[in-house]
Design a protein around this motif. Structure first.
Motif, mmCIF file in Angstrom:
data_model
loop_
_atom_site.group_PDB
_atom_site.id
_atom_site.type_symbol
_atom_site.label_atom_id
_atom_site.label_comp_id
_atom_site.label_asym_id
_atom_site.label_seq_id
_atom_site.Cartn_x
_atom_site.Cartn_y
_atom_site.Cartn_z
ATOM 1 N N LYS A 137 35.733 44.014 40.011
ATOM 2 C CA LYS A 137 35.647 42.438 40.497
ATOM 3 C C LYS A 137 35.693 41.840 39.149
ATOM 4 O O LYS A 137 35.238 41.971 37.965
ATOM 5 N N ALA A 138 36.513 40.571 39.248
ATOM 6 C CA ALA A 138 36.838 39.700 38.067
ATOM 7 C C ALA A 138 36.840 38.381 38.426
ATOM 8 O O ALA A 138 37.083 37.992 39.582
ATOM 9 N N LEU A 139 36.594 37.508 37.352
ATOM 10 C CA LEU A 139 36.777 36.086 37.755
ATOM 11 C C LEU A 139 38.292 35.831 37.830
ATOM 12 O O LEU A 139 39.196 36.319 37.346
ATOM 13 N N THR A 140 38.551 35.292 39.142
ATOM 14 C CA THR A 140 40.156 34.852 39.222
ATOM 15 C C THR A 140 40.707 34.177 38.127
ATOM 16 O O THR A 140 40.369 33.271 37.966
ATOM 17 N N PRO A 141 41.964 34.679 37.481
ATOM 18 C CA PRO A 141 42.709 34.046 36.585
ATOM 19 C C PRO A 141 43.349 32.986 37.168
ATOM 20 O O PRO A 141 44.348 33.022 37.743
ATOM 21 N N TYR A 142 42.621 31.662 37.111
ATOM 22 C CA TYR A 142 43.306 30.531 37.272
ATOM 23 C C TYR A 142 42.915 29.356 36.522
ATOM 24 O O TYR A 142 41.859 29.244 36.179
ATOM 25 N N GLY A 143 43.948 28.453 36.076
ATOM 26 C CA GLY A 143 43.554 27.511 35.142
ATOM 27 C C GLY A 143 43.026 27.861 33.704
ATOM 28 O O GLY A 143 42.901 28.960 33.393
ATOM 29 N N PHE A 144 42.601 26.831 33.057
ATOM 30 C CA PHE A 144 41.983 27.121 31.721
ATOM 31 C C PHE A 144 40.500 27.611 31.661
ATOM 32 O O PHE A 144 40.203 28.361 30.780
ATOM 33 N N PHE A 145 39.682 27.113 32.982
ATOM 34 C CA PHE A 145 38.524 27.465 32.857
ATOM 35 C C PHE A 145 37.752 28.369 33.814
ATOM 36 O O PHE A 145 36.842 28.729 33.620
ATOM 37 N N ASN A 146 38.390 28.944 34.795
ATOM 38 C CA ASN A 146 37.681 29.666 35.909
ATOM 39 C C ASN A 146 37.173 30.937 35.377
ATOM 40 O O ASN A 146 36.050 31.386 35.579
ATOM 41 N N GLU A 147 38.070 31.802 34.390
ATOM 42 C CA GLU A 147 37.515 32.721 33.643
ATOM 43 C C GLU A 147 36.046 32.697 33.035
ATOM 44 O O GLU A 147 35.703 33.703 32.512
ATOM 45 N N VAL A 224 46.652 37.682 47.207
ATOM 46 C CA VAL A 224 47.535 37.899 46.112
ATOM 47 C C VAL A 224 47.584 36.673 45.506
ATOM 48 O O VAL A 224 47.245 35.349 45.969
ATOM 49 N N GLY A 225 47.953 36.818 44.291
ATOM 50 C CA GLY A 225 48.212 35.681 43.399
ATOM 51 C C GLY A 225 48.160 35.860 41.764
ATOM 52 O O GLY A 225 48.532 37.267 41.637
ATOM 53 N N GLY A 226 48.226 35.123 41.078
ATOM 54 C CA GLY A 226 48.465 35.217 39.686
ATOM 55 C C GLY A 226 48.495 34.011 38.760
ATOM 56 O O GLY A 226 48.348 32.969 39.277
ATOM 57 N N ARG A 227 48.695 34.519 37.671
ATOM 58 C CA ARG A 227 49.042 33.283 36.621
ATOM 59 C C ARG A 227 49.794 33.546 35.464
ATOM 60 O O ARG A 227 49.838 34.664 34.908
ATOM 61 N N GLN A 238 50.429 24.293 25.156
ATOM 62 C CA GLN A 238 50.210 25.667 26.287
ATOM 63 C C GLN A 238 50.239 24.922 27.506
ATOM 64 O O GLN A 238 49.967 23.798 27.801
ATOM 65 N N THR A 239 50.877 25.852 28.512
ATOM 66 C CA THR A 239 51.180 25.186 29.694
ATOM 67 C C THR A 239 50.865 26.382 30.760
ATOM 68 O O THR A 239 51.022 27.799 30.258
ATOM 69 N N GLY A 240 50.324 26.523 31.714
ATOM 70 C CA GLY A 240 50.332 27.521 32.698
ATOM 71 C C GLY A 240 50.528 27.139 34.159
ATOM 72 O O GLY A 240 50.341 25.789 34.737
ATOM 73 N N LEU A 241 50.831 28.125 35.084
ATOM 74 C CA LEU A 241 50.569 27.933 36.379
ATOM 75 C C LEU A 241 49.942 28.879 36.930
ATOM 76 O O LEU A 241 50.328 30.168 36.969
ATOM 77 N N SER A 242 49.003 28.892 38.052
ATOM 78 C CA SER A 242 48.142 29.569 38.783
ATOM 79 C C SER A 242 48.352 29.397 40.257
ATOM 80 O O SER A 242 48.406 28.390 40.454
ATOM 81 N N VAL A 243 48.488 30.523 40.844
ATOM 82 C CA VAL A 243 48.768 30.274 42.361
ATOM 83 C C VAL A 243 48.025 31.394 42.990
ATOM 84 O O VAL A 243 47.667 32.463 42.490
ATOM 85 N N PHE A 244 47.532 31.176 44.332
ATOM 86 C CA PHE A 244 46.880 31.806 45.165
ATOM 87 C C PHE A 244 47.195 31.912 46.560
ATOM 88 O O PHE A 244 47.538 30.753 47.071
ATOM 89 N N TYR A 245 47.424 32.849 47.274
ATOM 90 C CA TYR A 245 47.708 33.050 48.595
ATOM 91 C C TYR A 245 46.782 34.069 49.511
ATOM 92 O O TYR A 245 46.907 35.168 49.081
ATOM 93 N N GLY A 246 46.162 33.535 50.570
ATOM 94 C CA GLY A 246 45.340 34.467 51.249
ATOM 95 C C GLY A 246 44.953 33.983 52.491
ATOM 96 O O GLY A 246 45.285 32.863 52.892
ATOM 97 N N ASP A 247 43.826 34.679 52.970
ATOM 98 C CA ASP A 247 43.327 34.331 54.184
ATOM 99 C C ASP A 247 41.606 34.008 54.147
ATOM 100 O O ASP A 247 41.254 34.751 53.240
ATOM 101 N N LYS A 248 40.964 33.295 54.553
ATOM 102 C CA LYS A 248 39.478 33.024 54.461
ATOM 103 C C LYS A 248 38.946 33.163 55.901
ATOM 104 O O LYS A 248 39.481 32.616 56.862
ATOM 105 N N ALA A 249 37.989 33.842 55.901
ATOM 106 C CA ALA A 249 36.997 34.002 57.168
ATOM 107 C C ALA A 249 36.343 33.039 57.236
ATOM 108 O O ALA A 249 35.416 32.931 56.293
#
Lengths: 375, 159
Positions: A137-147, A224-227, A238-249
């Protein structure tokens, strides 16, 4: 357009089959490494870190009479926000385990208050600098701050930009889920002198309601996703792009509401001057949400004053449901291990924002301060 | 009138004191900047030279292996009781990592709390650095050139 979407869906499904197969291989590699006969880690191979975050909050008027998260306006409130312990164990040279255990709001299970959270817990196996495999289990890698969304020693302000990272507390939904339990591949490489590229991709359990996402996946598709992040001139740009694709119950009967989102990040650091900005968009079923912020700061010795403008539009179908915040603050490094933060926030909300529980409570001011100690 | 004169003399004294202190600080900085920083490795390490970019990557935790595949183990030297930016670590960071110590510290706080890694061990004495580097074939450190002993090997840095 429709054909494009169908093709995209097919491609995603195909890529998911590939990722599921790949994840089985990754799991086997990680597990086989984990079963390598080795002695227990010695103290020299175990590192402890942690932080303590104590806040004082005061609102000019409540966000809403029924909102329990709104601090009282008369005499403010103390909030024992975090006590967090981190453990890094280098089991072998290439294999490590990391855990982050958080005591939220002075957790008391007897009274049912606060939270005791495994913010992350994972094993990581390094094949090369550009390829590490992670399971857990990890903090989703997105943006500068989520982790580092709760790690207040790691950012200037009292809280991270709410418009991107706490959109669920701004009348919207989380642009990208905070945690993903699953398999990760990550790494970094140098492209030229002073230029670095780092990436993370993941496949994990989808979002759920009423189930532990770290235990099983309640919806039919994997998330699925990534950064990818690029830094130039020794992190001046510094520049970055984070993406996420999934389903939510979202309910017992709807286990697969489509959820996707992205966050674009930009930063400029020149000596004592810093400028950060991010823009994000996400879609959950029929709702489309937008969020952005921009934050300049200037370090003068121990003092770093900062400003931030942030905005969230929780649902583009509704007019006047925005939540804008303008804040000014100062971060003071008291000593090597301690920060004092003081900030003032002006909140302006549209009358249709979900968190406006009573007409007339759209706008309010907040004083926030915190003492943060880390080791 | 006497009062004004007294104030003027006090101010002159203070200004002189400040100027002396300033020159002392500049002099100290100048003295330490004249000493040459060198990068040291274990004697068993066959690396011929190291680039600034490689050094930066290693000291920022981005690169964890030598070309041979062996794990890199860097260490920092920060002597106690010296102005931080004027320490060997401060000068090394400014020259090779392109960050002042405050920025470097903030970088590592982010790395630690996002679960990405730990900073190199911070050693307080020159002898500790020599011992650290001489004990492990993957180790790396830095010292002033007049502090190097035969227990370690100096490796040139290619700018």
């Amino acid at each position: 357009m429709l054909m494009g979407c169908t093709a995209l869906t097919r491609a995603l499904k195909a890529s998911r089959v590939f990722m599921i197969a790949a994840s089985a291989v990754v799991a086997t590699v990680v597990m086989s490494a984990a079963f390598h006969p080795a002695s227990a880690a010695t103290w020299g191979e175990v590192h402890f870190h942690g932080y303590f975050d104590f806040q004082y909050l005061h609102n000019t008027k409540p966000e809403g009479p029924d909102d329990p998260s709104s601090p009282p306006m008369d005499n403010g409130t103390f909030d024992f926000r975090h006590l967090t312990l981190l453990l890094d164990a280098n089991v072998m040279q290439e294999l490590l385990i990391r855990a982050n255990i958080e005591f939220d709001h002075a957790v008391d299970t007897e009274l049912g208050y606060g939270g005791f959270i495994l913010e992350y817990g994972f094993a990581e196996y390094m094949i090369k600098d550009w390829l590490k495999l992670r399971a857990g289990k990890a903090l989703t890698p997105y943006g500068f701050f989520n982790e580092i969304h709760d790690a207040s020693p790691a950012y200037l302000s009292v809280t991270v930009p709410d418009s991107i990272y706490k959109a669920d507390k701004r009348g919207g939904f989380l642009l990208i889920p905070k945690w993903i339990t699953g398999l990760y591949a990550l790494g970094n490489t140098s492209l030229c002198d002073g230029c670095d590229l780092d990436y993370t991709v993941f496949i994990g359990n989808g979002e759920s309601v009423g189930h532990n996402e770290a235990q099983f996946d309640s919806n039919p598709n994997k998330a699925v996703g990534g950064r990818v992040q690029l830094s130039l001139a020794d992190e001046k740009y510094q520049t970055g792009l984070s993406v996420f694709y999934g389903d939510k119950a979202v309910s017992e009967t709807n286990l697969s509401e489509n959820h996707w989102g992205y966050v674009l990040s930009l930063a400029y650091n020149l000596a004592n001057f810093g400028l950060k900005g991010e823009y994000g968009q996400a879609k959950l079923g029929p709702r489309t949400e937008y969020g952005w912020y921009i934050q300049p700061s200037y370090r003068i010795g121990r003092y770093t004053p900062y400003l931030r403008a942030q905005s969230n539009d929780p649902d583009d179908r509704w007019p006047d449901d925005y939540w804008n915040t303008y804040l000014a603050g100062v971060n003071i490094q008291v000593n090597k291990h301690m920060f004092l933060k003081v900030e003032w926030r002006e909140n302006m909300r549209g009358k249709n924002n979900n968190d406006v529980l009573k007409p007339g409570n759209e706008d309010f001011g907040e004083f926030k301060s915190s003492v943060t100690i880390y080791f | 009138m006497d009062m004004i004169k007294r104030f003027a003399s006090v101010r002159a004294l203070l200004l002189t004191g400040l100027a002396v202190a300033l020159f002392a600080v500049i002099g100290q900085a100048d003295a330490s900047s004249k000493r040459e920083l060198v990068v040291i490795v274990n004697k068993a390490n066959s690396v011929g030279s190291i680039s600034r970019a490689e050094l930066s990557s290693i000291y920022l935790g981005k690169r964890k292996t030598w070309a041979t595949g062996e794990t890199v183990k860097p260490c920092d030297l920060q002597e106690a009781g010296v102005d931080e930016e004027q320490t060997a670590m401060g000068q090394f960071s400014a020259r090779y990592i392109n960050k002042d110590l405050s920025s470097l510290k903030n970088y590592w706080i982010k790395m630690i709390f996002s679960g990405k890694g730990d900073p190199p061990p911070l050693l307080k004495k020159v002898e500790d650095v020599i011992h650290f580097v001489s004990e492990d074939s993957g180790s790396l450190g830095y010292l002033y050139s007049d502090q190097v002993t035969g227990a370690v090997r100096v490796v040139p840095v290619v700018e």
